[in-house]
Each structure stands twice: as structure tokens, then as C-alpha cells.
Motif scaffolding. Structure first.
Motif, PDB file in Angstrom:
ATOM      1  N   UNK A 165      22.491  -0.219  -3.989  1.00  0.00           N
ATOM      2  CA  UNK A 165      21.811   1.075  -3.975  1.00  0.00           C
ATOM      3  C   UNK A 165      21.137   1.384  -5.293  1.00  0.00           C
ATOM      4  N   UNK A 166      21.815   1.072  -6.397  1.00  0.00           N
ATOM      5  CA  UNK A 166      21.202   1.269  -7.709  1.00  0.00           C
ATOM      6  C   UNK A 166      19.946   0.415  -7.864  1.00  0.00           C
ATOM      7  N   UNK A 167      20.014  -0.818  -7.400  1.00  0.00           N
ATOM      8  CA  UNK A 167      18.862  -1.704  -7.500  1.00  0.00           C
ATOM      9  C   UNK A 167      17.691  -1.186  -6.670  1.00  0.00           C
ATOM     10  N   UNK A 168      17.967  -0.808  -5.424  1.00  0.00           N
ATOM     11  CA  UNK A 168      16.885  -0.373  -4.539  1.00  0.00           C
ATOM     12  C   UNK A 168      16.245   0.925  -4.994  1.00  0.00           C
ATOM     13  N   UNK A 169      17.000   1.783  -5.695  1.00  0.00           N
ATOM     14  CA  UNK A 169      16.419   3.030  -6.203  1.00  0.00           C
ATOM     15  C   UNK A 169      15.599   2.799  -7.462  1.00  0.00           C
ATOM     16  N   UNK A 170      16.077   1.904  -8.324  1.00  0.00           N
ATOM     17  CA  UNK A 170      15.415   1.703  -9.614  1.00  0.00           C
ATOM     18  C   UNK A 170      14.204   0.786  -9.521  1.00  0.00           C
ATOM     19  N   UNK A 171      14.209  -0.160  -8.591  1.00  0.00           N
ATOM     20  CA  UNK A 171      13.118  -1.136  -8.521  1.00  0.00           C
ATOM     21  C   UNK A 171      11.740  -0.506  -8.297  1.00  0.00           C
ATOM     22  N   UNK A 172      11.561   0.391  -7.302  1.00  0.00           N
ATOM     23  CA  UNK A 172      10.211   0.947  -7.113  1.00  0.00           C
ATOM     24  C   UNK A 172       9.721   1.767  -8.303  1.00  0.00           C
ATOM     25  N   UNK A 173      10.638   2.509  -8.942  1.00  0.00           N
ATOM     26  CA  UNK A 173      10.229   3.289 -10.109  1.00  0.00           C
ATOM     27  C   UNK A 173       9.844   2.369 -11.264  1.00  0.00           C
ATOM     28  N   UNK A 197      12.464   7.541  -5.094  1.00  0.00           N
ATOM     29  CA  UNK A 197      13.888   7.512  -4.779  1.00  0.00           C
ATOM     30  C   UNK A 197      14.132   7.529  -3.278  1.00  0.00           C
ATOM     31  N   UNK A 198      13.406   8.400  -2.568  1.00  0.00           N
ATOM     32  CA  UNK A 198      13.529   8.457  -1.103  1.00  0.00           C
ATOM     33  C   UNK A 198      13.039   7.151  -0.479  1.00  0.00           C
ATOM     34  N   UNK A 199      11.904   6.652  -0.962  1.00  0.00           N
ATOM     35  CA  UNK A 199      11.364   5.389  -0.440  1.00  0.00           C
ATOM     36  C   UNK A 199      12.360   4.250  -0.648  1.00  0.00           C
ATOM     37  N   UNK A 200      12.954   4.179  -1.835  1.00  0.00           N
ATOM     38  CA  UNK A 200      13.952   3.149  -2.100  1.00  0.00           C
ATOM     39  C   UNK A 200      15.167   3.290  -1.203  1.00  0.00           C
ATOM     40  N   UNK A 201      15.558   4.529  -0.892  1.00  0.00           N
ATOM     41  CA  UNK A 201      16.687   4.752   0.007  1.00  0.00           C
ATOM     42  C   UNK A 201      16.376   4.230   1.410  1.00  0.00           C
ATOM     43  N   UNK A 202      15.139   4.381   1.855  1.00  0.00           N
ATOM     44  CA  UNK A 202      14.768   3.889   3.176  1.00  0.00           C
ATOM     45  C   UNK A 202      14.693   2.360   3.221  1.00  0.00           C
ATOM     46  N   UNK A 236       0.809  -1.218   0.000  1.00  0.00           N
ATOM     47  CA  UNK A 236       0.000   0.000   0.000  1.00  0.00           C
ATOM     48  C   UNK A 236       0.846   1.273   0.000  1.00  0.00           C
ATOM     49  N   UNK A 237       2.101   1.177   0.428  1.00  0.00           N
ATOM     50  CA  UNK A 237       2.908   2.392   0.565  1.00  0.00           C
ATOM     51  C   UNK A 237       3.169   3.073  -0.776  1.00  0.00           C
ATOM     52  N   UNK A 238       3.521   2.301  -1.798  1.00  0.00           N
ATOM     53  CA  UNK A 238       3.774   2.921  -3.099  1.00  0.00           C
ATOM     54  C   UNK A 238       2.486   3.461  -3.716  1.00  0.00           C
ATOM     55  N   UNK A 239       1.360   2.784  -3.455  1.00  0.00           N
ATOM     56  CA  UNK A 239       0.085   3.311  -3.916  1.00  0.00           C
ATOM     57  C   UNK A 239      -0.225   4.657  -3.290  1.00  0.00           C
ATOM     58  N   UNK A 240       0.070   4.796  -2.000  1.00  0.00           N
ATOM     59  CA  UNK A 240      -0.118   6.080  -1.326  1.00  0.00           C
ATOM     60  C   UNK A 240       0.795   7.152  -1.921  1.00  0.00           C
ATOM     61  N   UNK A 241       2.027   6.772  -2.246  1.00  0.00           N
ATOM     62  CA  UNK A 241       2.961   7.737  -2.820  1.00  0.00           C
ATOM     63  C   UNK A 241       2.522   8.195  -4.208  1.00  0.00           C
ATOM     64  N   UNK A 263       3.494  -2.592  -7.598  1.00  0.00           N
ATOM     65  CA  UNK A 263       4.562  -2.688  -6.606  1.00  0.00           C
ATOM     66  C   UNK A 263       4.473  -4.007  -5.849  1.00  0.00           C
ATOM     67  N   UNK A 264       3.244  -4.468  -5.589  1.00  0.00           N
ATOM     68  CA  UNK A 264       3.085  -5.742  -4.901  1.00  0.00           C
ATOM     69  C   UNK A 264       3.610  -6.899  -5.718  1.00  0.00           C
ATOM     70  N   UNK A 265       3.384  -6.867  -7.042  1.00  0.00           N
ATOM     71  CA  UNK A 265       3.870  -7.943  -7.903  1.00  0.00           C
ATOM     72  C   UNK A 265       5.386  -8.003  -7.899  1.00  0.00           C
ATOM     73  N   UNK A 266       6.031  -6.841  -8.069  1.00  0.00           N
ATOM     74  CA  UNK A 266       7.493  -6.844  -8.108  1.00  0.00           C
ATOM     75  C   UNK A 266       8.084  -7.289  -6.769  1.00  0.00           C
TER      76      UNK A 266
END
Length: 464
Positions: A383-391, A155-160, A135-140, A406-409
Motif C-alpha cells: 500500500x505504501x508503494x502504490x500510494x507513493x509511486x504515482x506521486x 493517492x486515490x488513484x494509487x489506492x484503486x 494518460x490517466x495521470x496526465x488527466x489528473x 508516469x509512463x516511464x515509471x
């Protein structure tokens, strides 16, 4: 019901949504990032305390994979259902419920006294994490409707995500016992849930119908069979139980596909897998879990048992990897418009492979300093993976199904994590040359998987 197909990926016809409350972008980003970090801290906390937890719960080596795999098992089994529930019944509602449940189940995990009770608590934590992650990415997406704002937020979400991975082992190693760390994390999740209930705005994209519980059950059982087969494989891959569990996995997976095709509201429209962008996103999530998370989940325990590092020393050493991952993920948004998520993912996998290969022989030599160049290189890749995956996830589906995308990935990421952890432990502990030699073999396997992922992501480009 609106089906995903060739047309709906570019043009979605849905009824006009009901008016929704004005979003609070700052609060939404802060709270979803904080909850995600706590969920990842809960997931990674046992990495450096695995020997202590196993001794406290009298867990044999053959069953230690379950101590690590409980949370990703729960996440993978319910993430897709959670994404659909968030879209249909309210992302804020599912997010708050999931964050609160994470706090309660984490606190209960601190009170367990056996391997299986701890594993059940971890599975429950995974189920709760599934609700807040999906639900977090849907909210974003709702709070940041513009491409530039969405890029910043993801990007911020992926960093966290990277930050949670970094802080979890440090917190667990610094506190007096693993039970205390679980209590602290449980309290943090409850606090975030309380703030979210007051500050977040509701959003939804209803499609009607009932949740696909039959799909969730068959998918969850298939995943349990897969993890059990890989866990038992350390005692011989050709044994009858391994073969039977592998067959059960295949049968249950086929049954899941049948259930999804017949369901009016499936967890995932399997037709999406025909689209290269969605397939690339899914493959990236799967191999991130299989190659990256699988290896680095068990490597801290291997270091403690071969090099003789303490839990806290191991946590500080791995901060080099996870801290770099956090810093890189936070800065990657500066690449917007210059480097596509696909090339960021491919580069991340290549850096992981290079870093892991430079660590070969370090454990056998008993030298933690020989790990440093590899941890730096692999940390940048992570870091590259975690930033690019949500986008990549939110771009692979229509905006009205962002939570499902986002849930599927993430489901594929945690499937890979479950399989990767079990495979890494099986390889590292079943070779005749000792743990250090087994760790080298596990590293080579991880590097090969990362190279395969890099090639797959580059090859799955959209047709003109």
C-alpha cells in the motif's frame, strides 16, 4: 523541441498552450480510477485461475509464464509511446481509445482456444492498458493543478491500483469460469470508455514530431528476448538458447538507446536518467515489479498446487494482502508533508521483505495460516508503494510531461513484473526439492531484491 536537462527539470520554457476546456475534477478522478482498476483486474484475474487456464489451453509448465506475462509485456512495450501520444494528441482521446480497446481485447481473450492466441490477446490488453494508464495521470495533473489537490488525486488513484489487484482474483474465482470473468471485465471497460467520452475534458501539451515507433519496436523486442531467456532458464541457465536470448536482449537494448538519442521525439529522453529524482522513481517502479508483483503473481498458483486451496479460497486469502494494500494506499495521503515519497517507498520495500521472510516454510508445512502475518506485513508495504509511486512519478518531471513521467515509471514497473514473474516461475519450478522448496527460494530472492530497492531509493536523494 524542448529537451529535458538540468535546467528544464526546474524551469520549463514552452509556448503558451492553447485554451483548453474546463476540467471536471470529480469525474476525472472517478473515471481514471475506475479504468485503472479494471486494467489491474484484467491483469490479476489469471493469478488464481492459472491452473484452470493452463489445463483448458493445454499449456505446459514451461510456458505458463507467458499466460501471466502477456499483459505486462504489452504495457511495458508501449507505455512510453502512449505517454507521448497522450501529451501530443490529447490525453482524453488516448484514454478513451485505450479503455475501449481494453474492453474489446479482453472480451476476445475469453474466446481463445490456445496458449499463443491467449498470450496474443493478453499482449493486446497490455497495449490498451498502456494507453489508459499513461494518460490517466496526465488527466489528473490537468484536473488538479494545486499540490494539495494533486496529492489527494494521486493517492486515490494509487489506492484503486491496489483495489484492482484485490478485486481481480476475487471476481475471477467467484464466477463459473475464467472465460466468464473476462467477458464481465470487457463489458466494464467498454462502459467506462463510453462515460469517459461524454464527461472528460481534453488536455494536451504538444511538442510536435512523430511518435517514436522505431523505439517502441526495438524496446518491445528487447523485452520479449529478456522474458524468453528467463522462461527458458528453468531448464538450465547455461544452455545456448538462454545465452543467445540474453545477448539479443543486450544488443536490442543498445540499439534502443541509439534510436532514442537520434530521434527528434524520443519515447524518453535518456538524459533524464542522470537526475536522481527521476532515477529513484524509475528504480522504485522496476523493483516493485521485480520483487513484489513477480512473486505475488505466481504465489496463488503455488498455494493451490502445494496446500490444495481452491481458486476462491486462494482469492480470499490474498484479499488480506491486496485489501490491506488498498486501505493503506487510500490513507497514506494523511502523511503529506510529514513523510516524503522517497521514505514511503523505502519503508514499503522493507515491509515487503519482512513479510515475505516470515512466510518461509509455510507451503512446505501445508499451512495457509502461517502465511497470515507475512501477508499483513507485505500488504501494508504494498500500500505504501502504490500510494507513493504515482506521486514520485509526477514530481520527477515537469508538469507538462506528466504523462511521460508516469509512463516511464510504470514502464519500469512492468519490465520488472515481466522479469519477476518469469524468474519466480523458473526458480520455483526448477529446484529438485519440489514446488514448496522452490517457493521458499523465490521468496528469499524477492526479499533480497526489496532490500536492494530500499537501499537504492534512500541513496538516490537529490544533491543540495
Amino acid at each position: 523541441m524542448t529537451k529535458f536537462n538540468e535546467r528544464t527539470l526546474t524551469e520549463v520554457k514552452v509556448p503558451a498552450p492553447a485554451p483548453q476546456a474546463a476540467s471536471r475534477p470529480g469525474a476525472t478522478l472517478a473515471l481514471t480510477s475506475a479504468a485503472t482498476a479494471v486494467a489491474l483486474m484484467t491483469y490479476t484475474a489469471p493469478m488464481v485461475t492459472l491452473p484452470e487456464v493452463a489445463a483448458d489451453l493445454h499449456t505446459p509448465l514451461s510456458a505458463q509464464a507467458w499466460l501471466l506475462n502477456g499483459t505486462p509485456l504489452g504495457v511495458a512495450a508501449l507505455l512510453l509511446v502512449a505517454g507521448s501520444l497522450a501529451d501530443d494528441y490529447g490525453r482524453r482521446r488516448i484514454f478513451v481509445a485505450g479503455t475501449l480497446a481494453l474492453g474489446l481485447t479482453t472480451a476476445l481473450g475469453a474466446l481463445t482456444s490456445s496458449t499463443w492466441l491467449f498470450t496474443l490477446a493478453r499482449i493486446a490488453q497490455g497495449a490498451a492498458s498502456a494507453a489508459l494508464l499513461a494518460s490517466s495521470l496526465g488527466l489528473l495533473v490537468h484536473a488538479f493543478p494545486t499540490p494539495r489537490g494533486r496529492l489527494h488525486a494521486t493517492g486515490v488513484w494509487g489506492a484503486f491500483v491496489s483495489g484492482g489487484i484485490a478485486v481481480g482474483p476475487l471476481l475471477s474465482g467467484a464466477l463459473p469460469s475464467w472465460r466468464v470473468s473476462y467477458g464481465v471485465l470487457g463489458a466494464a471497460a467498454v462502459l467506462v470508455a463510453a462515460l469517459s467520452a461524454r464527461l472528460l475534458s481534453e488536455s494536451r501539451a504538444p511538442r510536435g514530431g512523430r511518435p517514436d515507433l522505431a523505439g517502441a519496436v526495438t524496446f518491445g523486442l528487447a523485452l520479449v528476448a529478456l522474458v524468453a531467456a528467463l522462461t527458458l532458464g528453468r531448464d538450465g541457465w547455461l544452455r545456448a538458447p538462454v545465452g543467445l536470448l540474453s545477448l539479443a536482449f543486450a544488443v536490442l537494448l543498445a540499439l534502443f538507446a541509439v534510436v532514442e538519442r537520434r530521434s527528434a521525439t524520443p519515447m524518453i529522453d535518456l538524459g533524464l536518467l542522470r537526475h536522481r529524482r527521476f532515477l529513484a522513481s524509475s528504480v522504485s517502479g522496476l523493483f516493485t515489479g521485480l520483487a513484489v508483483i513477480g512473486l505475488f503473481s505466481f504465489l496463488p498458483a503455488l498455494l493451490q498446487q502445494t496446500v490444495g486451496l481452491s481458486a476462491m479460497d486462494t482469492a480470499w486469502l490474498f484479499l488480506l494482502w491486496s485489501g490491506l494494500s488498498f486501505a493503506v494506499a487510500l490513507q497514506v495521503r494523511r502523511l503529506a508533508g510529514r513523510v516524503s515519497p522517497r521514505w514511503q517507498l523505502a519503508t514499503g520495500f522493507l515491509l515487503h521483505a519482512a513479510g515475505v521472510l516470515t512466510m518461509l516454510g509455510s507451503l512446505d508445512a501445508g499451512s495457509w495460516t502461517r502465511l497470515l502475518p507475512g501477508l499483513v506485513t507485505a500488504g501494508i508495504g504494498s500500500g505504501l508503494l502504490n500510494a507513493a509511486l504515482p506521486l514520485a512519478a509526477v514530481e520527477s518531471v515537469p508538469a507538462t510531461r506528466a504523462a511521460m513521467g508516469s509512463g516511464a515509471q510504470q514502464t519500469f514497473r512492468y519490465i520488472g513484473s515481466c522479469a519477476g514473474v518469469a524468474l519466480t516461475i523458473a526458480i520455483a519450478t526448477s529446484t529438485g526439492g519440489g514446488l514448496a522448496h522452490g517457493a521458499d527460494i523465490a521468496m528469499v530472492v524477492s526479499a533480497v531484491l526489496a532490500l536492494v530497492a530500499a537501499g537504492g531509493v534512500v541513496g538516490l536523494r537529490e544533491r543540495a
